[in-house]
Design a protein around this motif. Structure first.
Motif, PDB file in Angstrom:
ATOM      1  N   ALA A 134       0.839  -1.201   0.000  1.00 54.08           N
ATOM      2  CA  ALA A 134       0.000   0.000   0.000  1.00 54.08           C
ATOM      3  C   ALA A 134       0.870   1.245   0.000  1.00 54.08           C
ATOM      4  CB  ALA A 134      -0.918   0.007   1.223  1.00 54.08           C
ATOM      5  N   PHE A 135       0.468   2.239  -0.779  1.00 53.33           N
ATOM      6  CA  PHE A 135       1.214   3.489  -0.927  1.00 53.33           C
ATOM      7  C   PHE A 135       0.365   4.651  -0.431  1.00 53.33           C
ATOM      8  CE2 PHE A 135       3.063   0.560  -3.853  1.00 53.33           C
ATOM      9  CZ  PHE A 135       4.399   0.913  -3.992  1.00 53.33           C
ATOM     10  N   ASN A 136       1.031   5.698   0.030  1.00 54.72           N
ATOM     11  CA  ASN A 136       0.335   6.893   0.487  1.00 54.72           C
ATOM     12  C   ASN A 136      -0.373   7.569  -0.681  1.00 54.72           C
ATOM     13  OD1 ASN A 136       0.835  10.179   1.202  1.00 54.72           O
ATOM     14  ND2 ASN A 136      -0.087   8.908   2.776  1.00 54.72           N
ATOM     15  N   LEU A 137      -1.658   7.914  -0.495  1.00 51.51           N
ATOM     16  CA  LEU A 137      -2.467   8.464  -1.577  1.00 51.51           C
ATOM     17  C   LEU A 137      -2.461   9.976  -1.641  1.00 51.51           C
ATOM     18  CD1 LEU A 137      -5.647   6.209  -1.362  1.00 51.51           C
ATOM     19  CD2 LEU A 137      -3.833   6.088  -3.074  1.00 51.51           C
ATOM     20  N   SER A 138      -2.250  10.655  -0.532  1.00 48.80           N
ATOM     21  CA  SER A 138      -2.383  12.108  -0.497  1.00 48.80           C
ATOM     22  C   SER A 138      -3.756  12.486  -1.075  1.00 48.80           C
ATOM     23  CB  SER A 138      -1.230  12.780  -1.250  1.00 48.80           C
ATOM     24  OG  SER A 138      -1.263  14.183  -1.106  1.00 48.80           O
ATOM     25  N   SER A 139      -3.808  13.468  -1.983  1.00 47.27           N
ATOM     26  CA  SER A 139      -5.090  13.937  -2.518  1.00 47.27           C
ATOM     27  C   SER A 139      -5.834  12.888  -3.331  1.00 47.27           C
ATOM     28  CB  SER A 139      -4.875  15.186  -3.382  1.00 47.27           C
ATOM     29  OG  SER A 139      -4.506  16.282  -2.586  1.00 47.27           O
ATOM     30  N   ALA A 140      -5.157  11.831  -3.753  1.00 44.13           N
ATOM     31  CA  ALA A 140      -5.839  10.772  -4.498  1.00 44.13           C
ATOM     32  C   ALA A 140      -6.830  10.011  -3.627  1.00 44.13           C
ATOM     33  CB  ALA A 140      -4.825   9.811  -5.107  1.00 44.13           C
ATOM     34  N   GLY A 141      -6.816  10.260  -2.309  1.00 45.11           N
ATOM     35  CA  GLY A 141      -7.790   9.632  -1.429  1.00 45.11           C
ATOM     36  C   GLY A 141      -9.060  10.440  -1.237  1.00 45.11           C
ATOM     37  N   LYS A 142      -9.126  11.639  -1.816  1.00 44.35           N
ATOM     38  CA  LYS A 142     -10.276  12.508  -1.581  1.00 44.35           C
ATOM     39  C   LYS A 142     -11.597  11.989  -2.162  1.00 44.35           C
ATOM     40  CE  LYS A 142      -7.587  16.677  -0.829  1.00 44.35           C
ATOM     41  NZ  LYS A 142      -7.119  17.977  -1.320  1.00 44.35           N
ATOM     42  N   PRO A 143     -11.601  11.240  -3.256  1.00 42.84           N
ATOM     43  CA  PRO A 143     -12.888  10.743  -3.754  1.00 42.84           C
ATOM     44  C   PRO A 143     -13.656   9.893  -2.753  1.00 42.84           C
ATOM     45  CG  PRO A 143     -11.234  10.585  -5.476  1.00 42.84           C
ATOM     46  CD  PRO A 143     -10.507  10.969  -4.220  1.00 42.84           C
ATOM     47  N   ASP A 189      -3.576  10.230   8.572  1.00 39.29           N
ATOM     48  CA  ASP A 189      -3.970  11.284   7.634  1.00 39.29           C
ATOM     49  C   ASP A 189      -5.260  11.959   8.091  1.00 39.29           C
ATOM     50  OD1 ASP A 189      -1.943  11.360   5.709  1.00 39.29           O
ATOM     51  OD2 ASP A 189      -2.757   9.630   4.655  1.00 39.29           O
ATOM     52  N   PHE A 190      -5.362  13.247   7.786  1.00 38.96           N
ATOM     53  CA  PHE A 190      -6.555  13.999   8.146  1.00 38.96           C
ATOM     54  C   PHE A 190      -7.805  13.352   7.549  1.00 38.96           C
ATOM     55  CE2 PHE A 190      -4.307  18.402   8.591  1.00 38.96           C
ATOM     56  CZ  PHE A 190      -3.795  17.997   9.811  1.00 38.96           C
ATOM     57  N   PRO A 191      -8.944  13.382   8.266  1.00 42.50           N
ATOM     58  CA  PRO A 191     -10.194  12.868   7.689  1.00 42.50           C
ATOM     59  C   PRO A 191     -10.512  13.561   6.365  1.00 42.50           C
ATOM     60  CG  PRO A 191     -10.462  13.292  10.032  1.00 42.50           C
ATOM     61  CD  PRO A 191      -9.131  13.865   9.647  1.00 42.50           C
ATOM     62  N   GLY A 192     -10.958  12.764   5.391  1.00 44.82           N
ATOM     63  CA  GLY A 192     -11.310  13.307   4.085  1.00 44.82           C
ATOM     64  C   GLY A 192     -10.176  13.315   3.100  1.00 44.82           C
ATOM     65  N   ASP A 193      -8.981  12.938   3.536  1.00 43.62           N
ATOM     66  CA  ASP A 193      -7.797  13.044   2.685  1.00 43.62           C
ATOM     67  C   ASP A 193      -6.911  11.832   2.933  1.00 43.62           C
ATOM     68  OD1 ASP A 193      -6.008  14.117   0.893  1.00 43.62           O
ATOM     69  OD2 ASP A 193      -5.754  16.010   1.946  1.00 43.62           O
ATOM     70  N   GLY A 194      -6.028  11.553   1.975  1.00 44.76           N
ATOM     71  CA  GLY A 194      -4.951  10.597   2.186  1.00 44.76           C
ATOM     72  C   GLY A 194      -5.396   9.160   2.336  1.00 44.76           C
ATOM     73  N   GLY A 195      -4.735   8.454   3.271  1.00 45.31           N
ATOM     74  CA  GLY A 195      -4.884   7.021   3.395  1.00 45.31           C
ATOM     75  C   GLY A 195      -3.848   6.301   2.548  1.00 45.31           C
ATOM     76  N   PHE A 196      -3.876   4.980   2.602  1.00 41.12           N
ATOM     77  CA  PHE A 196      -2.947   4.139   1.854  1.00 41.12           C
ATOM     78  C   PHE A 196      -3.752   3.109   1.074  1.00 41.12           C
ATOM     79  CE2 PHE A 196      -0.623   5.827   5.388  1.00 41.12           C
ATOM     80  CZ  PHE A 196       0.693   5.970   4.978  1.00 41.12           C
ATOM     81  N   ALA A 197      -3.319   2.803  -0.157  1.00 40.88           N
ATOM     82  CA  ALA A 197      -4.041   1.833  -0.980  1.00 40.88           C
ATOM     83  C   ALA A 197      -3.068   1.034  -1.825  1.00 40.88           C
ATOM     84  CB  ALA A 197      -5.057   2.538  -1.882  1.00 40.88           C
TER      85      ALA A 197
END
Length: 418
Positions: free
Chosen positions: A107-116, A294-302
């Motif tokens: 899993a990689f850090n998503l940054s703004s790619a986690g916003k959807p 990561d802040f809620p609504g942003d980021g995460g790992f996938a």
């Protein structure tokens, strides 16, 4: 074309990548579900639809391999067509200190790619009648200025037209718990200020992901992180995707460490060197590992296969009912060229680009492409859905000094052929 015809085109476009069989609908009107796994090899019946440049040994494969050989790319690229993997390549190390290589399951850090995911969470609540997109912020939250609470709607926030601006984040602070992150984030969201009338396109305002995440929490009574992990990641079978904490990042062998390029030319492991930050003027001093989570609504790992699973779950009704999936991905307002289109200003050529609900869509060589990218010190992420032809493309990396714009363009060239 009348409105019924337009809806029919949109419906067929959505069904084209939703994991359904090529025949689409049986004579009796029953949908034929394609149960092939997301990582299966392409079969002979797919060969006519597979452009040569997307195949192993094709132009895209050779391009990424060359970057990796020159130490200009570390990560995973994956191309999937109608649920079958056409190309999957992994390069570099997930953890250099422990000698763990990158692979599909990392899993990689998503940054703004986690916003959807935040937009999908709101739409899930909308289809259950828990929220309305026309509701204002004040319907669910207190503590906001009147011009926000009574005028800014969920639609404004999700479509990037809130007219809000958010204060700069505290990039130097090292957070020590989920609770500490949440307390700071909630206060930070309430410091948002209107800088234009609602309905005005806003440039990547943090409030537009922060406030919907707080609304998810207010409506569901759980944290944003827990809601998304259960109702989106869990429902889609995204077993390698989560909002991992810093301790997990340090110890879990399936999470890629982010390697930040430094001013002296070397790279450092962000999670093991919290004292180091990015020298990039656009992210000066930032280190994503300083945030405990990561802040809620942003980021995460996938993982790359998980993002393919999510794309197909959108199309087959698993994560959203089809009308709401169409609403999520449909064009809302035109975006200025090179200023926030498919790639948030990354320069991807497009005939036209439009805001959607956190996953912009562009017309490129006559095809729709929904995509989202994210960049953090030490990592970048990109995932594209090509609904007209059933393709999904994922690029995940744990270097920050890579030609990510060009990699994205090469993916599109291989699939669309422009």
């Amino acid at each position: 074309m009348n409105s019924d015809s337009v809806r029919g085109v949109e419906r067929r476009r959505l069904l084209g990548w939703g994991g359904l069989a090529v025949a689409g609908v049986a004579a009796a009107g029953v949908q034929l579900v394609d149960s092939r796994p997301a990582h299966a090899a392409p079969g002979p019946t797919d060969s006519h639809a597979i452009p040569p440049d997307t195949r192993p040994g094709g132009a895209y494969d050779r391009y990424v391999a060359k970057l990796a050989a020159e130490d200009k790319f570390s990560g995973v690229v994956l191309l999937s067509h109608r649920g079958r993997t056409v190309l999957s390549r992994s390069y570099g190390m997930a953890d250099k200190e422990k000698g763990i290589r990158n692979h599909e399951g990392v899993a990689f850090n998503l940054s703004s790619a986690g916003k959807p995911f935040g937009a999908v969470a709101i739409l899930q609540l909308a289809q259950r009648g828990k929220v309305r997109l026309s509701d204002t912020v004040g319907t669910y939250l207190t503590g906001f200025a009147k011009e926000i609470s009574e005028r800014v709607t969920l639609h404004h926030l999700l479509s990037g037209t809130s007219g809000l601006n958010t204060p700069e984040e505290d990039l130097q602070r090292i957070f020590q718990s989920r609770e500490e992150v949440h307390e700071f984030y909630e206060r930070w969201a309430r410091e948002a200020k209107p800088v234009a009338a609602p309905g005005t396109p806003t440039d990547h305002a943090g409030a537009e992901v922060a406030i919907p995440a707080l609304i998810v929490e207010a409506v569901t009574g759980t944290t944003y992180w827990d809601y998304v992990e259960e109702h989106i990641f869990g429902r889609c079978g995204m077993t390698g995707t989560a909002f991992y904490t810093r301790p997990q990042w340090l110890t879990d062998r399936h999470i890629a460490h982010s390697y930040m390029r430094q001013a002296d030319g070397g790279r450092v492991d962000a999670v093991r060197h919290l004292d180091k930050g990015s020298p990039d003027p656009l992210q000066l001093g930032k280190n994503p590992a300083r945030s405990f989570i990561d802040f809620p609504g942003d980021g995460g790992f996938a993982t790359a296969p998980d993002l393919v699973r999510f794309a197909h779950a959108l199309g087959d009704g698993t994560v959203l009912d089809r009308p709401y999936a169409e609403l999520f991905m449909g064009a809302k307002i035109p975006l200025a060229p090179q200023g926030g289109g498919l790639r948030e200003g990354l320069g991807t050529p497009a005939d036209a680009s439009f805001a959607t609900y956190m996953m912009p869509v562009s017309l490129i060589n006559g095809q729709w492409v929904n995509g989202r990218a994210g960049v953090n010190p030490g990592s970048f992420a990109s995932w594209n859905i090509y609904p007209d032809t059933g393709w999904v493309g994922v690029i995940l990396g744990n270097y920050d000094d890579v030609p990510f714009q060009e990699i994205i363009q090469r993916e599109m060239q291989a699939i669309i052929g422009w």
